[in-house]
Design a protein around this motif. Sequence first.
Motif, PDB file in Angstrom:
ATOM      1  N   ILE A   1       4.731   6.209  -0.928  1.00 45.94           N
ATOM      2  CA  ILE A   1       3.558   7.085  -1.050  1.00 45.94           C
ATOM      3  C   ILE A   1       2.838   6.801  -2.371  1.00 45.94           C
ATOM      4  O   ILE A   1       1.624   6.621  -2.402  1.00 45.94           O
ATOM      5  CB  ILE A   1       3.961   8.570  -0.940  1.00 45.94           C
ATOM      6  CG1 ILE A   1       4.369   8.903   0.491  1.00 45.94           C
ATOM      7  CG2 ILE A   1       2.819   9.475  -1.406  1.00 45.94           C
ATOM      8  CD1 ILE A   1       5.019  10.271   0.654  1.00 45.94           C
ATOM      9  N   VAL A   2       3.585   6.739  -3.469  1.00 45.34           N
ATOM     10  CA  VAL A   2       2.979   6.483  -4.780  1.00 45.34           C
ATOM     11  C   VAL A   2       2.312   5.109  -4.800  1.00 45.34           C
ATOM     12  O   VAL A   2       1.183   4.963  -5.263  1.00 45.34           O
ATOM     13  CB  VAL A   2       4.033   6.612  -5.905  1.00 45.34           C
ATOM     14  CG1 VAL A   2       3.477   6.153  -7.243  1.00 45.34           C
ATOM     15  CG2 VAL A   2       4.539   8.048  -6.000  1.00 45.34           C
ATOM     16  N   ARG A   3       2.988   4.102  -4.274  1.00 44.83           N
ATOM     17  CA  ARG A   3       2.470   2.729  -4.295  1.00 44.83           C
ATOM     18  C   ARG A   3       1.234   2.557  -3.419  1.00 44.83           C
ATOM     19  O   ARG A   3       0.275   1.897  -3.792  1.00 44.83           O
ATOM     20  CB  ARG A   3       3.566   1.758  -3.841  1.00 44.83           C
ATOM     21  CG  ARG A   3       3.170   0.284  -3.961  1.00 44.83           C
ATOM     22  CD  ARG A   3       4.137  -0.634  -3.228  1.00 44.83           C
ATOM     23  NE  ARG A   3       4.218  -0.375  -1.802  1.00 44.83           N
ATOM     24  CZ  ARG A   3       3.263  -0.664  -0.920  1.00 44.83           C
ATOM     25  NH1 ARG A   3       2.133  -1.199  -1.301  1.00 44.83           N
ATOM     26  NH2 ARG A   3       3.425  -0.392   0.356  1.00 44.83           N
ATOM     27  N   SER A   4       1.240   3.177  -2.246  1.00 44.60           N
ATOM     28  CA  SER A   4       0.194   2.903  -1.256  1.00 44.60           C
ATOM     29  C   SER A   4      -0.967   3.888  -1.273  1.00 44.60           C
ATOM     30  O   SER A   4      -1.953   3.671  -0.565  1.00 44.60           O
ATOM     31  CB  SER A   4       0.806   2.872   0.147  1.00 44.60           C
ATOM     32  OG  SER A   4       1.299   4.148   0.503  1.00 44.60           O
ATOM     33  N   ASP A   5      -0.885   4.939  -2.065  1.00 42.05           N
ATOM     34  CA  ASP A   5      -1.964   5.928  -2.067  1.00 42.05           C
ATOM     35  C   ASP A   5      -3.260   5.282  -2.563  1.00 42.05           C
ATOM     36  O   ASP A   5      -3.322   4.806  -3.696  1.00 42.05           O
ATOM     37  CB  ASP A   5      -1.594   7.118  -2.959  1.00 42.05           C
ATOM     38  CG  ASP A   5      -2.633   8.214  -2.880  1.00 42.05           C
ATOM     39  OD1 ASP A   5      -2.662   8.931  -1.862  1.00 42.05           O
ATOM     40  OD2 ASP A   5      -3.438   8.326  -3.826  1.00 42.05           O
ATOM     41  N   GLU A   6      -4.264   5.256  -1.706  1.00 48.00           N
ATOM     42  CA  GLU A   6      -5.504   4.548  -2.057  1.00 48.00           C
ATOM     43  C   GLU A   6      -6.214   5.144  -3.263  1.00 48.00           C
ATOM     44  O   GLU A   6      -6.939   4.444  -3.967  1.00 48.00           O
ATOM     45  CB  GLU A   6      -6.450   4.470  -0.856  1.00 48.00           C
ATOM     46  CG  GLU A   6      -7.043   5.789  -0.429  1.00 48.00           C
ATOM     47  CD  GLU A   6      -7.996   5.674   0.746  1.00 48.00           C
ATOM     48  OE1 GLU A   6      -8.942   6.474   0.792  1.00 48.00           O
ATOM     49  OE2 GLU A   6      -7.800   4.798   1.602  1.00 48.00           O
ATOM     50  N   LYS A   7      -6.016   6.405  -3.532  1.00 45.96           N
ATOM     51  CA  LYS A   7      -6.632   7.030  -4.702  1.00 45.96           C
ATOM     52  C   LYS A   7      -5.713   7.026  -5.921  1.00 45.96           C
ATOM     53  O   LYS A   7      -6.082   7.540  -6.969  1.00 45.96           O
ATOM     54  CB  LYS A   7      -7.047   8.465  -4.376  1.00 45.96           C
ATOM     55  CG  LYS A   7      -8.157   8.541  -3.339  1.00 45.96           C
ATOM     56  CD  LYS A   7      -8.558   9.973  -3.114  1.00 45.96           C
ATOM     57  CE  LYS A   7      -9.630  10.068  -2.051  1.00 45.96           C
ATOM     58  NZ  LYS A   7      -9.988  11.472  -1.807  1.00 45.96           N
ATOM     59  N   GLN A   8      -4.517   6.478  -5.759  1.00 46.15           N
ATOM     60  CA  GLN A   8      -3.547   6.409  -6.858  1.00 46.15           C
ATOM     61  C   GLN A   8      -3.378   7.781  -7.521  1.00 46.15           C
ATOM     62  O   GLN A   8      -3.499   7.937  -8.728  1.00 46.15           O
ATOM     63  CB  GLN A   8      -3.953   5.338  -7.874  1.00 46.15           C
ATOM     64  CG  GLN A   8      -3.900   3.933  -7.310  1.00 46.15           C
ATOM     65  CD  GLN A   8      -2.482   3.547  -6.894  1.00 46.15           C
ATOM     66  OE1 GLN A   8      -1.625   3.363  -7.743  1.00 46.15           O
ATOM     67  NE2 GLN A   8      -2.226   3.441  -5.602  1.00 46.15           N
ATOM     68  N   ARG A   9      -3.092   8.785  -6.692  1.00 43.78           N
ATOM     69  CA  ARG A   9      -2.988  10.174  -7.154  1.00 43.78           C
ATOM     70  C   ARG A   9      -1.760  10.462  -8.012  1.00 43.78           C
ATOM     71  O   ARG A   9      -1.740  11.446  -8.723  1.00 43.78           O
ATOM     72  CB  ARG A   9      -2.935  11.122  -5.946  1.00 43.78           C
ATOM     73  CG  ARG A   9      -4.205  11.249  -5.174  1.00 43.78           C
ATOM     74  CD  ARG A   9      -3.984  12.233  -4.011  1.00 43.78           C
ATOM     75  NE  ARG A   9      -5.158  12.353  -3.204  1.00 43.78           N
ATOM     76  CZ  ARG A   9      -5.372  11.683  -2.078  1.00 43.78           C
ATOM     77  NH1 ARG A   9      -4.470  10.835  -1.631  1.00 43.78           N
ATOM     78  NH2 ARG A   9      -6.473  11.855  -1.404  1.00 43.78           N
ATOM     79  N   TYR A  10      -0.711   9.644  -7.892  1.00 46.57           N
ATOM     80  CA  TYR A  10       0.577   9.985  -8.500  1.00 46.57           C
ATOM     81  C   TYR A  10       1.063   8.903  -9.449  1.00 46.57           C
ATOM     82  O   TYR A  10       0.753   7.731  -9.286  1.00 46.57           O
ATOM     83  CB  TYR A  10       1.642  10.187  -7.405  1.00 46.57           C
ATOM     84  CG  TYR A  10       1.138  10.959  -6.218  1.00 46.57           C
ATOM     85  CD1 TYR A  10       0.877  12.332  -6.306  1.00 46.57           C
ATOM     86  CD2 TYR A  10       0.886  10.325  -5.011  1.00 46.57           C
ATOM     87  CE1 TYR A  10       0.404  13.040  -5.220  1.00 46.57           C
ATOM     88  CE2 TYR A  10       0.410  11.039  -3.919  1.00 46.57           C
ATOM     89  CZ  TYR A  10       0.166  12.383  -4.033  1.00 46.57           C
ATOM     90  OH  TYR A  10      -0.318  13.080  -2.952  1.00 46.57           O
ATOM     91  N   SER A  11       1.908   9.328 -10.408  1.00 43.56           N
ATOM     92  CA  SER A  11       2.560   8.392 -11.330  1.00 43.56           C
ATOM     93  C   SER A  11       4.015   8.801 -11.510  1.00 43.56           C
ATOM     94  O   SER A  11       4.334   9.989 -11.542  1.00 43.56           O
ATOM     95  CB  SER A  11       1.900   8.443 -12.711  1.00 43.56           C
ATOM     96  OG  SER A  11       0.579   8.002 -12.667  1.00 43.56           O
TER      97      SER A  11
END
Length: 178
Positions: free
Chosen positions: A55-65
Motif C-alpha cells: 500500500i505504501v509503495r504503490s499509493d499513487e499520491k504517496q500518502r504514507y511514510s
Amino acid sequence: MKSLRSTSKYLSLILRHRPEAIGITLDDHGWADTAELIEGINKTYPLTMELLEEIVRSDEKQRYSFNADKTKIRANQGHSIPVDVELSEAEPPEVLYHGTGEKSVSSILQEGLKPMSRLYVHLSNDTDTARKVGSRHGKPVIFLVLAGEMYRDGHPFYRSANGVWLTADVPVRYLKQL
C-alpha cells in the motif's frame, strides 16, 4: 476479500483522522506503531506487513511514510487531528493551484481558501492534479494561487513528503478563478 484500495482508504482514515477507531494513538508527529496498526486494522480488514508495504509503495499520491526501520508509519499530510508532521518551510513556485467543487466557489470568493476540517489548505503544482481533486467534490473549479506573492508577503508554505504544497489559508486577494 477486501480490496487493496478499500484497505488503503481505511488506513488513510485511521492515520489522518481517527486512530482511536482501532484503539491506537499517534505520537506528536503523527507516527503510529506499525505492529499496533496492523493488529488494529486486522479487526476490520485483513492486513499483513507485506500488504502494508505494498500500500505504501504503490499509493499513487504517496500518502504514507515509514520510518527507517518500518516500525512506525504515518500519513504525510491531510490530518484533521493536531499532529506536527515536521514540515519545513519552503519557498513555493510563483503559482500553485487549488481544485474544488462548484458549490464552494462563492464562499471561496468571499473568504478565501480555508483548511476546513484539515490542518492546512492543500495546493497542487498543476491544473490536472487540481482538476482531479476538484472532481471529487462535484463539477471541478480550479483556482490559481499567487503563491510567490503570498510567500513574499509573509505567508509560510510547506511541502509535504509527497510533494503537496500546504499553507494555513489563502486570502482572496491571492486567488484567481480559472
